[in-house]
Write a protein that holds these residues in place. Sequence first.
Motif, short mmCIF file in Angstrom:
data_model
loop_
_atom_site.label_atom_id
_atom_site.label_comp_id
_atom_site.label_asym_id
_atom_site.label_seq_id
_atom_site.Cartn_x
_atom_site.Cartn_y
_atom_site.Cartn_z
N UNK A 288 0.86 -1.19 0.00
CA UNK A 288 0.00 0.00 0.00
C UNK A 288 0.89 1.24 0.00
N UNK A 289 0.68 2.11 -0.98
CA UNK A 289 1.50 3.32 -1.14
C UNK A 289 0.73 4.55 -0.63
N UNK A 290 1.48 5.52 -0.12
CA UNK A 290 0.91 6.77 0.37
C UNK A 290 1.33 7.93 -0.53
N UNK A 291 0.58 9.00 -0.47
CA UNK A 291 0.94 10.18 -1.26
C UNK A 291 2.10 10.95 -0.66
N UNK A 292 2.33 10.77 0.63
CA UNK A 292 3.51 11.33 1.28
C UNK A 292 4.00 10.30 2.30
N UNK A 293 5.28 10.30 2.62
CA UNK A 293 5.81 9.26 3.50
C UNK A 293 5.29 9.40 4.93
N UNK A 294 5.24 8.24 5.62
CA UNK A 294 4.90 8.25 7.04
C UNK A 294 6.14 8.73 7.80
N UNK A 295 6.05 9.78 8.59
CA UNK A 295 7.23 10.28 9.30
C UNK A 295 7.81 9.23 10.24
N UNK A 296 9.10 9.32 10.47
CA UNK A 296 9.80 8.43 11.40
C UNK A 296 9.46 8.78 12.84
N UNK A 297 9.77 7.87 13.73
CA UNK A 297 9.72 8.09 15.18
C UNK A 297 8.36 8.60 15.65
N UNK A 298 7.31 7.87 15.24
CA UNK A 298 5.99 8.19 15.76
C UNK A 298 4.97 8.65 14.76
#
Length: 650
Positions: free
Chosen positions: A156-166
């Motif tokens: 599953x791809x997102x339009x923007x990345x999931x931020x790191x560390x939470x």
Amino acid sequence: MIKRIISGLMFSTLLASSAAFAQQGYESNQADFGEFMDRKGTYTRTASGKPSENYWQNRADYQIEATLDDEAHVLTGKITVTYTNNSPETLDFVWMQLEQNRFTPDSRGTLTTPVQGNRYNGDVDGGFDITGLQAKVGSKGSVSDKHIISDTRMQVWFNEPIPAKGGKATIAMNFSFKVPEKGMDRMGRLEVEDGWIYAFAQWYPKMAVFDDIEGWNVEPYLGAGEFYLEYGDFDYKITVPFDHIVVGSGKLMNPKEVLSKELQDRYAKAQASDETVMLVAPDEIKNTELTRPKQDGMITWHFQIENTRDAAFATSRAFIWDAAKINLPSGKTILAQSVYPKESEGQEAWGRSTEYSKASIEYYSNMWYEFPYASATNVAAAIGGMEYPGLNFCHYNSKGRGLWGVTDHEFGHNWFPMIVGSNERRYPWMDEGFNTFINHYSTLAFNDGEYPSTLNETRKFNNYFLKEDREGIDTYPDVVNISNLGMTAYRKPGMGMVVLREYILGHERFDNAFRSYIKTWAFKHPQPSDFFNHMENVSGENLSWFWKGWFYGNGNIDLAIDGVYPYAGKSLVVVSNKGDIPMPVVLEVEFEDGSKKLETLPVEIWQRGNTWAHIIDSDKKVVGVTIDPHKIVPDINISNDSWPQKIYED
């Protein structure tokens, strides 16, 4: 005519005794004692076998609503996953597991099933139908529907990345699948006289694990390899015809909505009773006016379970239902319950299921770590035995010793891998083997040994250890010969743990180390090296020789007594290691006056060669010496374990 030959070798000269000593100190077997894998500490895991202050683990929380069509045998649902990225890197995509896709004609699991079949045969007219996928990062992110389904995995791809560390993301979708009748001995449906029993597992799209060892763990689901899952909270609602009973992982949240007043009263009585209370008796299965709050349409059962890696449930209109109280060490009480058809009833069969369940959960909670969930449920189905958090599927025809054994084994899995979340897809010995080990002691304890345990009869399995096609414990489950899986994943690692506790470390040191391992890695993801390092650091023993020989080797143990000789007014016993694995030597020495003593030679004697001479510090005459008198070690050659050596021949 049987002729008894007793051979006893005697040293008659000093030269002979010197020859025995000459074996000591001139050879080196240090390679057997060296490290066999990289077990150094890392940024996230310490050399002492603990998560470091930098350890991270991602999280998946689930909200699921599903409805059963029991005429078409189809489950339809919608799911929302809240995914938390605690890793130090941003994630452009996530991987999910679609394990129902195993039930298709072109799945990798189907195409890798041998022509003759095996335990993991399954229907091939199923698989997930996924629609309406929506994925977004945070609460205000834009929605993406981009995804790729590949066999039992979905990216599953997102339009923007999931931020790191939470950073957080949500993935929502609709799903449906036809419930297989043959679900690879893990789930499915069974028709009995009063209706169908549905055993639901692998029933929703799941998050794959992203960890500090492999990144994304995306091995396909083939059959033998089980599961590796993230932890989180589950809130799920199951809608079924009004006359069904549903049991599920966790706590039933709406008993007043799904149970009649009479059944609510019985349910409350069971929660306070150490004896099994009948909730729905055999003659009440079809008496819905007594047990159900409504008499038509559909009804929704609501469950919650926290800090878990999975959830499963069962539903049927054919269930007998009974329950009792489980007493936990903290003083907390929870519910043991069983559901089964009338084909399974009787005190020689499923009528004792709740008694077995209660005993199993109470024993493991007191011995190792307290059970964390609100209920422990045993479900009778057409499944040999399969475990999920707080819920088992066991075969509806099981009785007596067999039902105790499968119930106890599947509930034992709540500790491995439900609490200690190892990777079953790769290391089945870290759950099946450890569980087989704790089952041994639970069985010995149940009802003062009502049923026997065979795990300490290690030499019973010597035929396997002498097979040319035997395989090592470290063989991956989807690779191992199915006929060997019972040994590589279950019995051999279980035996190794018994040897470690009973022969090498002793109860106190072993129990301290194993309890610490469970507590340290509860609801986390240990690797084999974490287990090895933790056991060594807490027990205070370098066990590399044991891990290497027994868990990551395919050799055998063969300790021998070469002879006993007079020496300087005492006795000299010469022992040898004729096998592939070094091992401490426990000797029982018998004297002419009938007295006996135990002496233990440390494993380090084998660092210096394969023969060792030991002086028995007594001036009494030695008339017999036996290695491992309690027969704990799976030594492949019992004929050389004693002196005088007794040989019987026609």
